[in-house]
Motif scaffolding. Structure first.
Motif, short mmCIF file in Angstrom:
data_model
loop_
_atom_site.label_atom_id
_atom_site.label_comp_id
_atom_site.label_asym_id
_atom_site.label_seq_id
_atom_site.Cartn_x
_atom_site.Cartn_y
_atom_site.Cartn_z
N VAL A 1 0.86 -1.18 0.00
CA VAL A 1 0.00 0.00 0.00
C VAL A 1 0.90 1.24 0.00
N PRO A 2 0.73 2.14 -0.97
CA PRO A 2 1.54 3.35 -0.95
C PRO A 2 1.15 4.22 0.24
N THR A 3 2.13 4.65 1.01
CA THR A 3 1.86 5.40 2.23
C THR A 3 2.66 6.69 2.27
N ASP A 4 2.18 7.61 3.07
CA ASP A 4 2.88 8.84 3.41
C ASP A 4 3.12 8.79 4.92
N THR A 5 4.15 9.48 5.37
CA THR A 5 4.41 9.59 6.80
C THR A 5 4.04 11.00 7.24
N ILE A 6 3.21 11.06 8.29
CA ILE A 6 2.83 12.36 8.83
C ILE A 6 3.21 12.43 10.29
N VAL A 7 3.32 13.65 10.81
CA VAL A 7 3.60 13.86 12.23
C VAL A 7 2.33 14.41 12.85
N VAL A 8 1.89 13.78 13.93
CA VAL A 8 0.66 14.17 14.62
C VAL A 8 0.89 15.50 15.33
N GLY A 9 -0.01 16.45 15.09
CA GLY A 9 0.07 17.75 15.74
C GLY A 9 -0.71 17.75 17.05
N THR A 10 -0.56 18.82 17.80
CA THR A 10 -1.26 18.96 19.08
C THR A 10 -2.77 19.05 18.83
N GLY A 11 -3.53 18.26 19.54
CA GLY A 11 -4.98 18.28 19.45
C GLY A 11 -5.54 17.54 18.25
N VAL A 12 -4.71 16.92 17.45
CA VAL A 12 -5.17 16.19 16.27
C VAL A 12 -5.54 14.77 16.69
N THR A 13 -6.69 14.31 16.22
CA THR A 13 -7.16 12.96 16.57
C THR A 13 -7.05 12.05 15.35
N LEU A 14 -7.18 10.78 15.62
CA LEU A 14 -7.17 9.80 14.53
C LEU A 14 -8.35 10.05 13.59
N TRP A 15 -9.47 10.46 14.14
CA TRP A 15 -10.64 10.78 13.32
C TRP A 15 -10.31 11.92 12.35
N ASP A 16 -9.61 12.96 12.83
CA ASP A 16 -9.24 14.09 11.97
C ASP A 16 -8.38 13.61 10.80
N ILE A 17 -7.39 12.80 11.10
CA ILE A 17 -6.47 12.31 10.06
C ILE A 17 -7.23 11.42 9.08
N ALA A 18 -8.06 10.51 9.60
CA ALA A 18 -8.80 9.58 8.75
C ALA A 18 -9.80 10.32 7.87
N SER A 19 -10.48 11.33 8.41
CA SER A 19 -11.47 12.05 7.60
C SER A 19 -10.79 12.86 6.50
N ALA A 20 -9.55 13.34 6.73
CA ALA A 20 -8.83 14.06 5.69
C ALA A 20 -8.38 13.11 4.58
N ARG A 21 -8.07 11.87 4.91
CA ARG A 21 -7.58 10.91 3.92
C ARG A 21 -8.69 10.07 3.29
N ALA A 22 -9.87 10.04 3.88
CA ALA A 22 -10.96 9.17 3.40
C ALA A 22 -11.49 9.61 2.04
N GLU A 23 -11.40 10.88 1.69
CA GLU A 23 -11.85 11.42 0.40
C GLU A 23 -13.27 10.98 0.05
N GLY A 24 -14.18 11.21 0.96
CA GLY A 24 -15.59 10.89 0.71
C GLY A 24 -15.95 9.46 1.05
N GLY A 25 -14.98 8.64 1.41
CA GLY A 25 -15.26 7.26 1.80
C GLY A 25 -15.62 7.17 3.27
N ASP A 26 -15.72 5.98 3.78
CA ASP A 26 -16.07 5.75 5.18
C ASP A 26 -14.86 6.07 6.06
N VAL A 27 -15.04 7.00 6.98
CA VAL A 27 -13.95 7.42 7.86
C VAL A 27 -13.54 6.28 8.79
N ARG A 28 -14.50 5.48 9.23
CA ARG A 28 -14.18 4.36 10.14
C ARG A 28 -13.28 3.33 9.47
N ASP A 29 -13.52 3.07 8.18
CA ASP A 29 -12.65 2.14 7.45
C ASP A 29 -11.23 2.70 7.35
#
Length: 120
Positions: free
Chosen positions: A64-92
């Motif tokens: 799977v092609p991946t990028d590496t990101i650094v988690v910022g202060t106050g950022v949640t997994l939901w925030d990161i997943a919703s930014a990468r989901a591109e209209g798909g299911d955030v939970r997936d």
């Protein structure tokens, strides 16, 4: 209530009198142990036979092609997943990120490096 009386049968009057002639078999302690071990071996053989189907294949898979990101202060997994989901299911996407990073929970720490699926 009624009672039924059966005539007594003497095994000593029959030919070949003994425990097997009467249809009764008694296992000794060693016999019970032997039956247990044989049963256990059969169970292990069946488990090994069925587990053979879960062996990895010789075909190469695409990573799977991946990028590496650094988690910022106050950022949640939901925030990161919703930014990468591109209209798909955030939970997936959350589940995918957890699997890529071997996370036990969705808890993140500021400054933590995460592998996330590459933005498409």
């Amino acid at each position: 209530m009624s009672t039924m009386v059966l005539p007594a049968v003497h095994t000593s009057t029959r030919l070949g009198a003994g425990p097997s002639a009467a249809g009764h078999v008694r296992l000794t302690r060693r016999g019970r142990l032997a039956v247990f071990v044989v049963g256990l071996l059969v169970a292990v053989a069946i488990a090994v036979a069925f587990a053979g189907g879960s062996v990895a294949t010789s075909e190469k898979g695409e990573p799977v092609p991946t990028d590496t990101i650094v988690v910022g202060t106050g950022v949640t997994l939901w925030d990161i997943a919703s930014a990468r989901a591109e209209g798909g299911d955030v939970r997936d996407m959350m589940s995918t990120i957890q699997q890529l990073n071997h996370l036990d929970s969705g808890m993140l720490v500021a400054g933590q490096r995460l592998r996330v699926p590459a933005a498409g």
